[in-house]
Design an enzyme around this catalytic site. Structure first.
Site, PDB file in Angstrom:
ATOM      1  N   GLU A   9      43.858  44.964  41.925  1.00 33.85           N
ATOM      2  CA  GLU A   9      44.511  44.560  43.175  1.00 33.85           C
ATOM      3  C   GLU A   9      43.414  44.513  44.226  1.00 33.85           C
ATOM      4  O   GLU A   9      42.981  45.553  44.731  1.00 33.85           O
ATOM      5  CB  GLU A   9      45.578  45.591  43.587  1.00 33.85           C
ATOM      6  CG  GLU A   9      46.747  45.721  42.628  1.00 33.85           C
ATOM      7  CD  GLU A   9      47.768  44.591  42.775  1.00 33.85           C
ATOM      8  OE1 GLU A   9      47.534  43.659  43.551  1.00 33.85           O
ATOM      9  OE2 GLU A   9      48.796  44.668  42.095  1.00 33.85           O
TER      10      GLU A   9
ATOM     11  N   SER B 280      37.973  46.463  46.714  1.00 35.54           N
ATOM     12  CA  SER B 280      37.276  45.207  47.008  1.00 35.54           C
ATOM     13  C   SER B 280      36.950  44.437  45.724  1.00 35.54           C
ATOM     14  O   SER B 280      36.821  45.031  44.653  1.00 35.54           O
ATOM     15  CB  SER B 280      35.979  45.516  47.754  1.00 35.54           C
ATOM     16  OG  SER B 280      35.131  46.267  46.908  1.00 35.54           O
TER      17      SER B 280
ATOM     18  N   CYS C 285      45.117  44.286  52.916  1.00 34.49           N
ATOM     19  CA  CYS C 285      44.690  43.256  51.959  1.00 34.49           C
ATOM     20  C   CYS C 285      45.400  41.939  52.208  1.00 34.49           C
ATOM     21  O   CYS C 285      44.849  40.881  51.959  1.00 34.49           O
ATOM     22  CB  CYS C 285      44.908  43.748  50.533  1.00 34.49           C
ATOM     23  SG  CYS C 285      46.585  44.308  50.234  1.00 34.49           S
TER      24      CYS C 285
ATOM     25  N   GLY D 242      35.772  45.917  42.184  1.00 32.04           N
ATOM     26  CA  GLY D 242      36.696  45.553  41.107  1.00 32.04           C
ATOM     27  C   GLY D 242      35.955  44.993  39.903  1.00 32.04           C
ATOM     28  O   GLY D 242      36.296  45.300  38.751  1.00 32.04           O
TER      29      GLY D 242
ATOM     30  N   LYS E 129      41.931  58.566  41.599  1.00 36.26           N
ATOM     31  CA  LYS E 129      40.796  58.849  42.474  1.00 36.26           C
ATOM     32  C   LYS E 129      40.966  58.039  43.757  1.00 36.26           C
ATOM     33  O   LYS E 129      40.716  56.834  43.786  1.00 36.26           O
ATOM     34  CB  LYS E 129      39.469  58.463  41.802  1.00 36.26           C
ATOM     35  CG  LYS E 129      38.276  59.092  42.533  1.00 36.26           C
ATOM     36  CD  LYS E 129      36.983  58.358  42.331  1.00 36.26           C
ATOM     37  CE  LYS E 129      36.850  57.155  43.172  1.00 36.26           C
ATOM     38  NZ  LYS E 129      36.962  57.358  44.641  1.00 36.26           N
TER      39      LYS E 129
ATOM     40  N   GLU F 126      34.131  43.227  44.876  1.00 36.28           N
ATOM     41  CA  GLU F 126      32.815  43.630  44.368  1.00 36.28           C
ATOM     42  C   GLU F 126      32.960  44.860  43.464  1.00 36.28           C
ATOM     43  O   GLU F 126      32.450  44.889  42.341  1.00 36.28           O
ATOM     44  CB  GLU F 126      31.856  43.974  45.538  1.00 36.28           C
ATOM     45  CG  GLU F 126      31.519  42.796  46.447  1.00 36.28           C
ATOM     46  CD  GLU F 126      32.672  42.373  47.369  1.00 36.28           C
ATOM     47  OE1 GLU F 126      33.546  43.204  47.691  1.00 36.28           O
ATOM     48  OE2 GLU F 126      32.702  41.178  47.753  1.00 36.28           O
TER      49      GLU F 126
ATOM     50  N   GLU G 114      36.272  38.229  53.423  1.00 39.27           N
ATOM     51  CA  GLU G 114      37.214  39.194  53.976  1.00 39.27           C
ATOM     52  C   GLU G 114      36.495  40.005  55.058  1.00 39.27           C
ATOM     53  O   GLU G 114      35.450  40.604  54.793  1.00 39.27           O
ATOM     54  CB  GLU G 114      37.692  40.121  52.849  1.00 39.27           C
ATOM     55  CG  GLU G 114      38.882  40.947  53.239  1.00 39.27           C
ATOM     56  CD  GLU G 114      39.369  41.817  52.083  1.00 39.27           C
ATOM     57  OE1 GLU G 114      38.536  42.333  51.315  1.00 39.27           O
ATOM     58  OE2 GLU G 114      40.598  41.997  51.960  1.00 39.27           O
TER      59      GLU G 114
HETATM   60  P1  NAD Z   1      36.040  49.679  47.617  1.00 35.06           P
HETATM   61  O1  NAD Z   1      36.057  48.659  46.561  1.00 35.06           O
HETATM   62  O2  NAD Z   1      34.772  49.971  48.325  1.00 35.06           O
HETATM   63  O3  NAD Z   1      36.534  51.086  47.038  1.00 35.06           O
HETATM   64  C1  NAD Z   1      37.773  51.219  46.392  1.00 35.06           C
HETATM   65  C2  NAD Z   1      37.722  52.438  45.486  1.00 35.06           C
HETATM   66  O4  NAD Z   1      36.774  52.216  44.453  1.00 35.06           O
HETATM   67  C3  NAD Z   1      37.311  53.738  46.171  1.00 35.06           C
HETATM   68  O5  NAD Z   1      38.132  54.790  45.685  1.00 35.06           O
HETATM   69  C4  NAD Z   1      35.884  53.921  45.691  1.00 35.06           C
HETATM   70  O6  NAD Z   1      35.458  55.261  45.673  1.00 35.06           O
HETATM   71  C5  NAD Z   1      35.987  53.381  44.277  1.00 35.06           C
HETATM   72  N1  NAD Z   1      34.714  53.005  43.651  1.00 35.06           N
HETATM   73  C6  NAD Z   1      33.583  52.574  44.249  1.00 35.06           C
HETATM   74  N2  NAD Z   1      32.628  52.330  43.319  1.00 35.06           N
HETATM   75  C7  NAD Z   1      33.171  52.620  42.115  1.00 35.06           C
HETATM   76  C8  NAD Z   1      32.681  52.608  40.774  1.00 35.06           C
HETATM   77  N3  NAD Z   1      31.438  52.230  40.487  1.00 35.06           N
HETATM   78  N4  NAD Z   1      33.514  52.991  39.779  1.00 35.06           N
HETATM   79  C9  NAD Z   1      34.787  53.373  40.055  1.00 35.06           C
HETATM   80  N5  NAD Z   1      35.300  53.418  41.305  1.00 35.06           N
HETATM   81  C10 NAD Z   1      34.509  53.040  42.325  1.00 35.06           C
HETATM   82  O7  NAD Z   1      37.189  49.255  48.653  1.00 35.06           O
HETATM   83  P2  NAD Z   1      37.514  49.912  50.051  1.00 35.06           P
HETATM   84  O8  NAD Z   1      36.448  49.551  51.017  1.00 35.06           O
HETATM   85  O9  NAD Z   1      37.863  51.354  49.843  1.00 35.06           O
HETATM   86  O10 NAD Z   1      38.896  49.149  50.406  1.00 35.06           O
HETATM   87  C11 NAD Z   1      38.960  47.913  50.999  1.00 35.06           C
HETATM   88  C12 NAD Z   1      39.268  46.836  49.981  1.00 35.06           C
HETATM   89  O11 NAD Z   1      40.469  47.135  49.286  1.00 35.06           O
HETATM   90  C13 NAD Z   1      39.510  45.480  50.618  1.00 35.06           C
HETATM   91  O12 NAD Z   1      38.852  44.483  49.882  1.00 35.06           O
HETATM   92  C14 NAD Z   1      41.022  45.312  50.513  1.00 35.06           C
HETATM   93  O13 NAD Z   1      41.456  43.970  50.543  1.00 35.06           O
HETATM   94  C15 NAD Z   1      41.288  45.964  49.214  1.00 35.06           C
HETATM   95  N6  NAD Z   1      42.711  46.325  49.081  1.00 35.06           N
HETATM   96  C16 NAD Z   1      43.492  45.632  48.186  1.00 35.06           C
HETATM   97  C17 NAD Z   1      44.854  45.928  48.064  1.00 35.06           C
HETATM   98  C18 NAD Z   1      45.746  45.166  47.103  1.00 35.06           C
HETATM   99  O14 NAD Z   1      46.790  45.700  46.730  1.00 35.06           O
HETATM  100  N7  NAD Z   1      45.396  43.949  46.708  1.00 35.06           N
HETATM  101  C19 NAD Z   1      45.409  46.952  48.836  1.00 35.06           C
HETATM  102  C20 NAD Z   1      44.594  47.632  49.723  1.00 35.06           C
HETATM  103  C21 NAD Z   1      43.238  47.309  49.832  1.00 35.06           C
END
Ligand code: NAD
Length: 501
Positions: free
Chosen positions: A264, A243, A298, A247, A189, A245, A394
């Site tokens: 991640e 993120s 990230c 995660g 997803k 949160e 962040e």
């Molecule tokens: P996000 O946490 O808002 O969303 C990430 C994913 O989670 C999206 O697909 C979203 O639809 C899904 N999601 C949201 N709520 C959910 C739930 N209740 N159940 C299941 N899935 C859910 O993050 P974002 O704003 O899309 O991305 C930015 C973040 O990603 C930053 O914190 C960045 O550091 C991190 N990031 C980490 C890496 C890494 O490899 N460490 C790589 C890229 C981005």
């Protein structure tokens, strides 16, 4: 229809998609039945699409399809045959490079030159893991009994992957490649804001031999489609990129089903610059670390830890460099930094800058080259406390918080003074110091006189609020497989009566 929308639709058609975001389940492009989702072009602010959340209904179909396809992929095909399919995927990705890059540039707002590199990296990921398909073997263990004991690495089964919006195609390849190389089926997803290139990748993969239903893409929301997939009995492991949160929510939902997760997550990585570094080189590295991708990375070097003796000189160099960066249309070949990828993130970044200013920090920035789009120009926050949000949270935008240190111990303490543990770097001419700092800083990835180099063959991941588990390299092969221990009684020596479970 605007010229941009037309360009996007043509690129989508050339990779076999209809001109709207649709999930790809069991080989079919399908509309969801959930709530309406709107996609806005972050550069023109024009509405690109509305579509419907995949919802639990498509999530359940996708997990069922993945479950049926997995056993054929793992049991009926040889490892070499799986590798050939993955090589063909690498090839078709390269052949459709320009269309994939164009879709990503418009929808995610990333400069097309970066998107082209990311597409090539996805092909490289497929080719790298293609080579592993027929090399997954276990060990023979010299157990102290009359048994032959050997291990096998078995696939987890169906894995559910959740990815963010900052590098959608790259992250899809980063996770799908090791998962299928090791014999798993995938439900993925992508972010509801940038789903299209993930669908395109999987549709192209199926056109060159990936079995129908082996990889399924859900275009939709986390709490609906995502939660349903986590709960589906076929799903055996959850891989989350996003993120901290979210995660936490995802890992909790997986744990409630006794399913393991890899997380991640984000970072607040320290980029340490010593007075003996080549300052021009270090400054270019610092710019790339935080301003490329508009800081939406990230591993961004979002905390600049500068030796106090060179702070003024370095910030002056940085300001000069910031003025030369070309901001603009992601579709323009010469654009180096595009807009922030979506309105929600734009508001977060601008709010963090205003908060730092209100708390007394000084803000060095430059004019944006354009008055449309979600642009945040490269910005340096100077004079913030190391405990302030600007130094701890962040921001995920082209915004770096500068802090100073006097001693090596102080630099290390500052670098480790966050809840993250993803990445970091040091710039120095002193080899011994470089290695001492690399050892002492908490980070899954650390660079010496460099920044942001990563490769599919090397492990990647973090600790604390940056998550747990590893992606890429041989570590990903371990994440996507489980050891099975097989004991064969050879009858050669008497069985030992004790010491068995
Ligand atoms: P996000 O946490 O808002 O969303 C990430 C994913 O989670 C999206 O697909 C979203 O639809 C899904 N999601 C949201 N709520 C959910 C739930 N209740 N159940 C299941 N899935 C859910 O993050 P974002 O704003 O899309 O991305 C930015 C973040 O990603 C930053 O914190 C960045 O550091 C991190 N990031 C980490 C890496 C890494 O490899 N460490 C790589 C890229 C981005």
């Amino acid at each position: 229809m605007s010229e941009r929308a037309l360009t996007l639709h043509q690129a989508m058609q050339s990779v076999g998609l209809n001109p709207l975001p649709q999930s790809f389940v069991n080989g079919q492009l399908l509309d969801g039945d959930g709530e309406t989702i709107e996609l806005i072009d972050p550069y023109s602010e024009e509405r690109l699409f509305t579509y419907h959340d995949a919802n639990a209904s498509l999530a359940n179909l996708a997990c069922d399809a993945a479950s049926s396809a997995q056993s054929h992929w793992y049991k009926d095909l040889t490892g070499a045959a799986r590798g050939q399919v993955m090589q063909a995927i690498a090839q078709t990705v390269l052949e459709h490079s320009e269309s994939l890059a164009t879709i990503e540039a418009i929808v995610a707002g990333k400069p097309i030159r970066d998107c082209r590199v990311e597409v090539a990296k996805v092909a490289e990921m497929m080719a790298y893991y293609a080579g592993w398909c027929d090399k997954m073997h276990g060990d023979v263990i010299p157990v102290p009994s009359g048994h032959l004991n050997y291990t096998m690495r078995e696939p987890v089964g169906v894995v559910f992957q959740i990815t963010p919006w900052n590098a959608p195609l790259f992250t899809a390849g980063w996770q799908i490649a090791p998962a299928i190389a090791t014999g798993n089926a995938v439900v993925i997803k992508p972010s509801e804001l940038t789903p299209i290139t993930t669908v395109a990748l999987v549709k192209l993969a199926e056109s060159v031999g990936l079995p129908k239903g082996l990889v399924n893409v859900l275009c939709g929301l986390g709490p609906t489609a995502g939660q349903a997939a986590i709960e589906h009995p076929a799903v055996r492991k959850v891989i989350f990129v996003g993120s901290p949160e979210t995660g936490r929510i995802v890992a909790t939902a997986a744990a409630a089903q006794l399913k393991p997760a890899v997380l991640e997550l984000g970072g607040k990585s320290a980029n340490i610059i010593y007075s003996d570094a080549n300052l021009k080189h270090a400054c270019l590295g610092a710019q790339a670390a935080i301003f490329s991708g508009a800081g939406q990375s990230c591993v961004a070097g979002s905390r600049l830890l500068v030796h106090a003796s060179i702070k003024d000189e370095l910030l002056e160099l940085l300001a000069n460099g910031m003025n030369r960066i070309k901001l603009g249309d992601p579709l323009d070949d010469s654009t180096e930094v595009g807009p922030i990828s979506n309105r929600r993130q734009y508001e977060h970044v601008t709010q963090m800058i205003s908060q730092a200013k209100d708390q007394g920090a000084s803000i060095r920035t430059r004019q944006s080259d354009t008055d449309q789009g979600f642009f945040v120009p490269p910005t340096v926050i100077d004079g913030a406390s190391s405990k302030a949000d600007a130094a701890q949270k962040e921001i995920f935008g082209p915004v770096v918080t500068a802090l100073t240190f006097e001693t090596e111990a102080e630099a290390i303490a500052l670098a480790n003074d966050t809840h993250f543990g993803l990445a970091g770097a040091v710039w120095t001419a002193d080899v011994g110091r470089a290695h001492r700092i690399a050892n002492a800083v908490r980070a899954g990835t650390f660079w010496i006189n460099s920044y942001k180099a990563i490769h599919v063959s090397s492990p990647f991941g973090g600790s604390l609020n940056s998550g747990f588990g590893r992606s890429s390299g041989t570590d990903a092969l371990m994440e996507y497989t489980m050891a099975k221990s097989v004991w064969v009684d050879t009858g050669e020596t008497p069985q030992i009566a004790f010491g068995y479970v």
